[in-house]
Design a protein around this motif. Sequence first.
Motif, short mmCIF file in Angstrom:
data_model
loop_
_atom_site.label_atom_id
_atom_site.label_comp_id
_atom_site.label_asym_id
_atom_site.label_seq_id
_atom_site.Cartn_x
_atom_site.Cartn_y
_atom_site.Cartn_z
N SER A 1 -1.31 -8.98 7.96
CA SER A 1 -2.60 -8.91 7.28
C SER A 1 -2.55 -7.85 6.19
O SER A 1 -1.72 -6.94 6.22
N TRP A 2 -3.45 -8.00 5.22
CA TRP A 2 -3.46 -7.06 4.09
C TRP A 2 -4.88 -6.81 3.61
O TRP A 2 -5.65 -7.76 3.38
N LEU A 3 -5.23 -5.53 3.52
CA LEU A 3 -6.47 -5.07 2.89
C LEU A 3 -6.09 -4.18 1.72
O LEU A 3 -5.27 -3.27 1.88
N PRO A 4 -6.64 -4.41 0.54
CA PRO A 4 -6.27 -3.60 -0.62
C PRO A 4 -6.60 -2.14 -0.39
O PRO A 4 -7.71 -1.80 0.01
N PRO A 5 -5.66 -1.24 -0.60
CA PRO A 5 -5.96 0.19 -0.50
C PRO A 5 -6.88 0.63 -1.63
O PRO A 5 -7.01 -0.05 -2.66
N ALA A 6 -7.50 1.79 -1.44
CA ALA A 6 -8.47 2.26 -2.43
C ALA A 6 -7.83 2.53 -3.78
O ALA A 6 -8.48 2.36 -4.83
N ASP A 7 -6.59 2.95 -3.81
CA ASP A 7 -5.94 3.29 -5.07
C ASP A 7 -5.11 2.14 -5.64
O ASP A 7 -4.17 2.36 -6.41
N LEU A 8 -5.44 0.90 -5.25
CA LEU A 8 -4.67 -0.26 -5.71
C LEU A 8 -4.82 -0.46 -7.22
O LEU A 8 -5.93 -0.45 -7.76
N GLN A 9 -3.69 -0.64 -7.88
CA GLN A 9 -3.67 -1.00 -9.30
C GLN A 9 -3.52 -2.53 -9.38
O GLN A 9 -2.48 -3.07 -9.07
N THR A 10 -4.59 -3.21 -9.76
CA THR A 10 -4.58 -4.68 -9.76
C THR A 10 -3.56 -5.25 -10.73
O THR A 10 -3.13 -6.39 -10.57
N SER A 11 -3.19 -4.49 -11.72
CA SER A 11 -2.20 -5.00 -12.67
C SER A 11 -0.80 -5.03 -12.07
O SER A 11 0.09 -5.71 -12.58
N GLU A 12 -0.60 -4.29 -10.98
CA GLU A 12 0.70 -4.26 -10.31
C GLU A 12 0.49 -4.55 -8.82
O GLU A 12 0.36 -3.63 -8.01
N PRO A 13 0.44 -5.82 -8.44
CA PRO A 13 0.24 -6.15 -7.02
C PRO A 13 1.39 -5.63 -6.18
O PRO A 13 2.54 -5.61 -6.64
N PRO A 14 1.12 -5.19 -4.97
CA PRO A 14 2.17 -4.61 -4.14
C PRO A 14 3.21 -5.64 -3.72
O PRO A 14 2.90 -6.80 -3.43
N LEU A 15 4.46 -5.20 -3.69
CA LEU A 15 5.57 -6.01 -3.22
C LEU A 15 6.47 -5.09 -2.40
O LEU A 15 7.13 -4.21 -2.95
N VAL A 16 6.44 -5.24 -1.09
CA VAL A 16 7.26 -4.43 -0.20
C VAL A 16 8.06 -5.36 0.70
O VAL A 16 7.80 -6.57 0.77
N SER A 17 9.04 -4.81 1.39
CA SER A 17 9.89 -5.64 2.24
C SER A 17 9.96 -5.06 3.64
O SER A 17 9.76 -3.86 3.85
N ALA A 18 10.23 -5.96 4.60
CA ALA A 18 10.43 -5.58 5.99
C ALA A 18 11.66 -6.32 6.50
O ALA A 18 12.07 -7.33 5.92
#
Length: 297
Positions: A256-273
């Motif tokens: 699941s994902w909730l946008p953090p408060a400091d999210l920059q919408t121009s750069e959506p997060p991309l992380v790996s597991a």
Amino acid sequence: GHGVVPSTECSVGEVLDMGYAVAGDTVTATVKIENTSSLTLPFSIQLESLSPTRDRDRQKIPSFLTSSLQRTEIVGTQNYNGLSVFSVSPTEGKIEAGTSQDFVVTFSPDHESLYYSDRLKVLLFGKQTAHEIQLRGRARDHSMFVEGGVPLDVPVESLAVTPPVAPQEGADLVAVCLEPREAVRSLLLLLEYEEGSAEPARAEITVGAIQSPRLAAKKAVEFSLEGGAELQRAGFALHGPRGALERGERQRIGVSWLPPADLQTSEPPLVSALLTVKGDITESYRVLLMARVVSAP
């Protein structure tokens, strides 16, 4: 005279999914067709892969290049040994009025592929199509499978034969022989959060253990999805990230994902597991988690 319309009912819908099998095994399923009319119906069974016009029909651009809605062909991967991966019995006969006929569909893959497919047609009187059923199946060389996410592969199998890499001499040869080899694959999960919603965006991966008489029944499949601190900082949360499966079981791993408060919408997060699955071998999957905010409809 009286005009009578032949009518039948089929126990399956448009798709018969045979699920996962270990390459070299055989999986069967039964399709029941009932004659609901008042006359005897002669039937015959046709497989698209055995069509005399198949070679001519294949002289075209693959569907995954020409259509965004269809990735796979009607006739997909076939066996290397030249035998049909799907077979049906019986192939012809008669169904008396008010009775039913059982058809045994057999799935016998001889190598690993996720795109075995064919189409079964039930013809009445040799010309009238009563039912069309898409047959699908998947095969693995090992006891477990992982599915889910956005497809990253090409659903057409190459006929090229890749020669094995010759090991180096000396110490390198010893290292090659002793080092356990792991298959590393990639999965992409796309999570879309609806702007202003109180609910998080969700996606999932399914891990399964294949039932096979060739595999040791006591050997369980274990899995774990490991994410670091970067995963939490980006707003992702894992649900049921580890567990163990017996033969024939499957389990979902939720993200699941909730946008953090400091999210920059121009750069959506991309992380790996890293997803590790242990069965008769150990496989590692690099799970890419991509998230974005979308406008409410």
